[in-house]
Design a protein around this motif. Sequence first.
Motif, PDB file in Angstrom:
ATOM      1  N   VAL A  32      -8.509  75.606  29.525  1.00 16.05           N
ATOM      2  CA  VAL A  32      -9.377  76.791  29.505  1.00 16.05           C
ATOM      3  C   VAL A  32     -10.848  76.373  29.588  1.00 16.05           C
ATOM      4  CG1 VAL A  32      -9.989  78.868  28.192  1.00 16.05           C
ATOM      5  CG2 VAL A  32      -7.652  77.957  28.087  1.00 16.05           C
ATOM      6  N   LEU A  33     -11.196  75.365  28.820  1.00 15.29           N
ATOM      7  CA  LEU A  33     -12.601  74.926  28.789  1.00 15.29           C
ATOM      8  C   LEU A  33     -13.060  74.463  30.173  1.00 15.29           C
ATOM      9  CD1 LEU A  33     -15.218  74.134  27.353  1.00 15.29           C
ATOM     10  CD2 LEU A  33     -14.110  72.015  26.615  1.00 15.29           C
ATOM     11  N   ASP A  54      -1.629  72.242  24.563  1.00 15.16           N
ATOM     12  CA  ASP A  54      -1.657  71.652  25.907  1.00 15.16           C
ATOM     13  C   ASP A  54      -0.343  71.893  26.646  1.00 15.16           C
ATOM     14  OD1 ASP A  54      -4.204  70.575  25.651  1.00 15.16           O
ATOM     15  OD2 ASP A  54      -3.428  68.864  24.529  1.00 15.16           O
ATOM     16  N   THR A  75      -0.286  73.812  29.874  1.00 14.07           N
ATOM     17  CA  THR A  75      -1.058  75.056  29.894  1.00 14.07           C
ATOM     18  C   THR A  75      -2.349  74.764  30.668  1.00 14.07           C
ATOM     19  OG1 THR A  75      -2.121  74.372  27.869  1.00 14.07           O
ATOM     20  CG2 THR A  75      -0.210  75.816  27.635  1.00 14.07           C
ATOM     21  N   PRO A  76      -3.048  75.795  31.101  1.00 16.63           N
ATOM     22  CA  PRO A  76      -4.312  75.520  31.803  1.00 16.63           C
ATOM     23  C   PRO A  76      -5.357  74.980  30.840  1.00 16.63           C
ATOM     24  CG  PRO A  76      -3.936  77.894  31.572  1.00 16.63           C
ATOM     25  CD  PRO A  76      -2.710  77.214  31.046  1.00 16.63           C
ATOM     26  N   LYS A 136     -13.998  67.331  31.137  1.00 18.29           N
ATOM     27  CA  LYS A 136     -14.225  68.761  30.911  1.00 18.29           C
ATOM     28  C   LYS A 136     -15.559  69.253  31.451  1.00 18.29           C
ATOM     29  CE  LYS A 136     -10.800  69.017  27.614  1.00 18.29           C
ATOM     30  NZ  LYS A 136      -9.791  70.031  27.374  1.00 18.29           N
ATOM     31  N   GLY A 196     -17.751  72.506  24.009  1.00 17.00           N
ATOM     32  CA  GLY A 196     -16.357  72.223  23.689  1.00 17.00           C
ATOM     33  C   GLY A 196     -16.249  71.471  22.375  1.00 17.00           C
ATOM     34  N   PHE A 197     -15.061  71.399  21.862  1.00 17.35           N
ATOM     35  CA  PHE A 197     -14.782  70.602  20.665  1.00 17.35           C
ATOM     36  C   PHE A 197     -13.755  69.547  21.030  1.00 17.35           C
ATOM     37  CE2 PHE A 197     -16.446  72.057  16.524  1.00 17.35           C
ATOM     38  CZ  PHE A 197     -17.302  73.042  16.999  1.00 17.35           C
ATOM     39  N   ALA A 198     -13.754  68.446  20.330  1.00 15.78           N
ATOM     40  CA  ALA A 198     -12.707  67.447  20.532  1.00 15.78           C
ATOM     41  C   ALA A 198     -12.302  66.905  19.172  1.00 15.78           C
ATOM     42  CB  ALA A 198     -13.212  66.327  21.427  1.00 15.78           C
ATOM     43  N   ALA A 199     -11.071  67.199  18.790  1.00 13.12           N
ATOM     44  CA  ALA A 199     -10.560  66.684  17.522  1.00 13.12           C
ATOM     45  C   ALA A 199      -9.726  65.452  17.856  1.00 13.12           C
ATOM     46  CB  ALA A 199      -9.712  67.748  16.853  1.00 13.12           C
ATOM     47  N   VAL A 218      -6.279  74.517  21.355  1.00 17.12           N
ATOM     48  CA  VAL A 218      -5.418  75.180  22.348  1.00 17.12           C
ATOM     49  C   VAL A 218      -4.234  74.266  22.659  1.00 17.12           C
ATOM     50  CG1 VAL A 218      -5.357  76.240  24.645  1.00 17.12           C
ATOM     51  CG2 VAL A 218      -7.509  76.178  23.358  1.00 17.12           C
ATOM     52  N   MET A 228     -15.853  76.720  22.669  1.00 16.44           N
ATOM     53  CA  MET A 228     -14.396  76.598  22.577  1.00 16.44           C
ATOM     54  C   MET A 228     -14.045  75.763  21.342  1.00 16.44           C
ATOM     55  SD  MET A 228     -12.448  78.137  24.802  1.00 16.44           S
ATOM     56  CE  MET A 228     -10.983  77.146  24.746  1.00 16.44           C
ATOM     57  N   LYS A 255     -13.312  62.440  27.387  1.00 17.98           N
ATOM     58  CA  LYS A 255     -12.964  63.867  27.427  1.00 17.98           C
ATOM     59  C   LYS A 255     -14.095  64.665  28.064  1.00 17.98           C
ATOM     60  CE  LYS A 255     -10.103  65.242  24.436  1.00 17.98           C
ATOM     61  NZ  LYS A 255      -9.438  65.506  23.177  1.00 17.98           N
ATOM     62  N   ALA A 308     -11.421  76.584  19.448  1.00 16.53           N
ATOM     63  CA  ALA A 308      -9.982  76.732  19.171  1.00 16.53           C
ATOM     64  C   ALA A 308      -9.220  75.471  19.546  1.00 16.53           C
ATOM     65  CB  ALA A 308      -9.429  77.921  19.961  1.00 16.53           C
TER      66      ALA A 308
HETATM   67  N1  CTP Z   1      -8.998  73.058  25.426  1.00 21.04           N
HETATM   68  C1  CTP Z   1      -8.812  74.058  26.356  1.00 21.04           C
HETATM   69  N2  CTP Z   1      -7.593  74.224  26.941  1.00 21.04           N
HETATM   70  C2  CTP Z   1      -6.567  73.415  26.645  1.00 21.04           C
HETATM   71  C3  CTP Z   1      -6.738  72.367  25.705  1.00 21.04           C
HETATM   72  C4  CTP Z   1      -7.979  72.218  25.110  1.00 21.04           C
HETATM   73  O1  CTP Z   1      -9.744  74.791  26.630  1.00 21.04           O
HETATM   74  N3  CTP Z   1      -5.394  73.606  27.238  1.00 21.04           N
HETATM   75  C5  CTP Z   1     -10.332  72.888  24.841  1.00 21.04           C
HETATM   76  C6  CTP Z   1     -10.412  72.969  23.340  1.00 21.04           C
HETATM   77  O2  CTP Z   1     -10.698  74.276  22.915  1.00 21.04           O
HETATM   78  C7  CTP Z   1     -11.576  72.029  23.033  1.00 21.04           C
HETATM   79  C8  CTP Z   1     -11.490  70.998  24.139  1.00 21.04           C
HETATM   80  O3  CTP Z   1     -10.742  71.604  25.188  1.00 21.04           O
HETATM   81  O4  CTP Z   1     -12.823  72.687  23.143  1.00 21.04           O
HETATM   82  C9  CTP Z   1     -10.818  69.708  23.744  1.00 21.04           C
HETATM   83  O5  CTP Z   1      -9.568  69.961  23.195  1.00 21.04           O
HETATM   84  P1  CTP Z   1      -8.616  68.777  22.751  1.00 21.04           P
HETATM   85  O6  CTP Z   1      -7.342  69.353  22.232  1.00 21.04           O
HETATM   86  O7  CTP Z   1      -9.379  67.841  21.859  1.00 21.04           O
HETATM   87  O8  CTP Z   1      -8.426  68.008  24.115  1.00 21.04           O
HETATM   88  P2  CTP Z   1      -7.345  68.084  25.236  1.00 21.04           P
HETATM   89  O9  CTP Z   1      -7.948  68.578  26.485  1.00 21.04           O
HETATM   90  O10 CTP Z   1      -6.190  68.862  24.738  1.00 21.04           O
HETATM   91  O11 CTP Z   1      -6.976  66.556  25.461  1.00 21.04           O
HETATM   92  P3  CTP Z   1      -5.975  65.613  24.601  1.00 21.04           P
HETATM   93  O12 CTP Z   1      -5.090  66.514  23.798  1.00 21.04           O
HETATM   94  O13 CTP Z   1      -5.248  64.869  25.644  1.00 21.04           O
HETATM   95  O14 CTP Z   1      -6.867  64.782  23.741  1.00 21.04           O
END
Ligand code: CTP
Length: 443
Positions: A326-327, A296, A323-324, A365, A342-345, A294, A290, A361, A292
């Motif tokens: 997904v990961l 939130d 949103t759900p 996840k 997963g990725f975390a930016a 995505v 994952m 995180k 992308a």
């Molecule tokens: N991700 C996902 N579904 C979402 C949000 C994020 O599957 N609704 C996935 C991203 O593709 C990524 C990982 O979760 O692999 C972390 O995404 P990130 O945006 O860093 O984390 P969030 O879960 O959105 O947490 P936050 O924004 O609170 O840091």
Amino acid sequence: MSVVVGVSGGIAAYKAVGIVRGLVLRGHDVHVVPTAAALRFVGAPTWEATSRNPVHESVFDDVAEVRHVALGQRADLIVVAPATAHTLAKIAHGLSDDLLGTTILASTAPLVVAPAMHTEMWRNPATVANVELLTSRGVTVVGPDDGPLTGGDVGPGRLSEPDEIVAVALARVVDPVGASPAVVPGARGQEARVGDLDGLRLVVSAGGTREPLDPVRFVGNRSSGKQGAALALAAAGRGARVTVVAAALDGAVRQTLETDAAVDVVEVGTALELETAMAEHAPTADVVIMAAAVADYRPLSVADGKIRKDDSGDELTVRLVRTPDVLAGLVARRPAGQVVVGFAAETAGDRDGLLSLGRAKQRRKGADLLVLNTVGWTTGFGSDDTAVVVIDATGDVVSEVEGSKAAVAETVLDVVAARLATSRESARGREPVLAESPREANA
Ligand code: CTP
């Protein structure tokens, strides 16, 4: 490359033979430095035969060659596996009463340690503090894995698999002459990567979702999709079939993907569309990544026509709903043996901040691996270079690499390939050949 493999005294020393062999097969010049206790588990002839180099343990061997520092000065990489609690303590405190200690102190090369010991020893505050000290100095700690230990107890303490240790260790090596990528062509070297993902299916999400407000506007993010695309292309180059679930990819990035016959692109727009596409393609994949960004939150309602200033006045309130994740959903439903990444930016200020946000995180996840990177106004999204730290399901750092997104993709796939091997083994329910980890016999 000159690699020193330090072996300390535990039953897992027999597994280090696989590490030495793995490094030699990849063309490295390997020098094994066992502790005196290690030699009680596995003898010098085995190390000499597998490393194809003479083995020394004492600082008083070949004094004229100043061996006690020469090995360390020459080394491009030092791997200590197994690292017993005693050896971790010695390294952490700079003790050098044997050849392994002097070699490590005399070296500026990346140091990778793979602990193996009983769970109680691993959890002992003294060991915990020593490991923290080592990681704070940039030492990479691989494992230990969870599982059966010598003596019938079960828990964290097993030495990680040799292939994983080799992959992670090689990923640590920075190419001193490499022009742009600061990574040696890989954690494993190009030859080892050719076809190593043959016949596998990967599903990679890439880009950034867009959540419409009205027919012409959306809430989005600045992800270009470059890292996801680099992963897809690298995996295809190593023999995999790849499906990219692509959200608003940069045009040039999409074109590059479309020229690769082993890559299929499935376009999506919103987080919900991405979730549906992943649910369709992920169940049959060996690896799901994952990458992308995505959204939130999405607007609760989407206007049928353009939102106009005349209707909204000076202020406009938009209600957003979650949103759900997904990961997290993919992790919950993953088939046995599948590796989910997963990725975390994050906008963390430093490495420690990045790690603590990443670990939190990871707990939420539950992915097998989480690739952490820092983003900001000017870094991360859209650029060609990146720096990542990869942590595993327990939050341990398993790789750290910087360079082009293509080079980083190769290293991430090295870690994935190693993880795939272990998770397939446990999916098959294979018991380890010999439960290891010492009752700490190391001196
Ligand atoms: N991700 C996902 N579904 C979402 C949000 C994020 O599957 N609704 C996935 C991203 O593709 C990524 C990982 O979760 O692999 C972390 O995404 P990130 O945006 O860093 O984390 P969030 O879960 O959105 O947490 P936050 O924004 O609170 O840091």
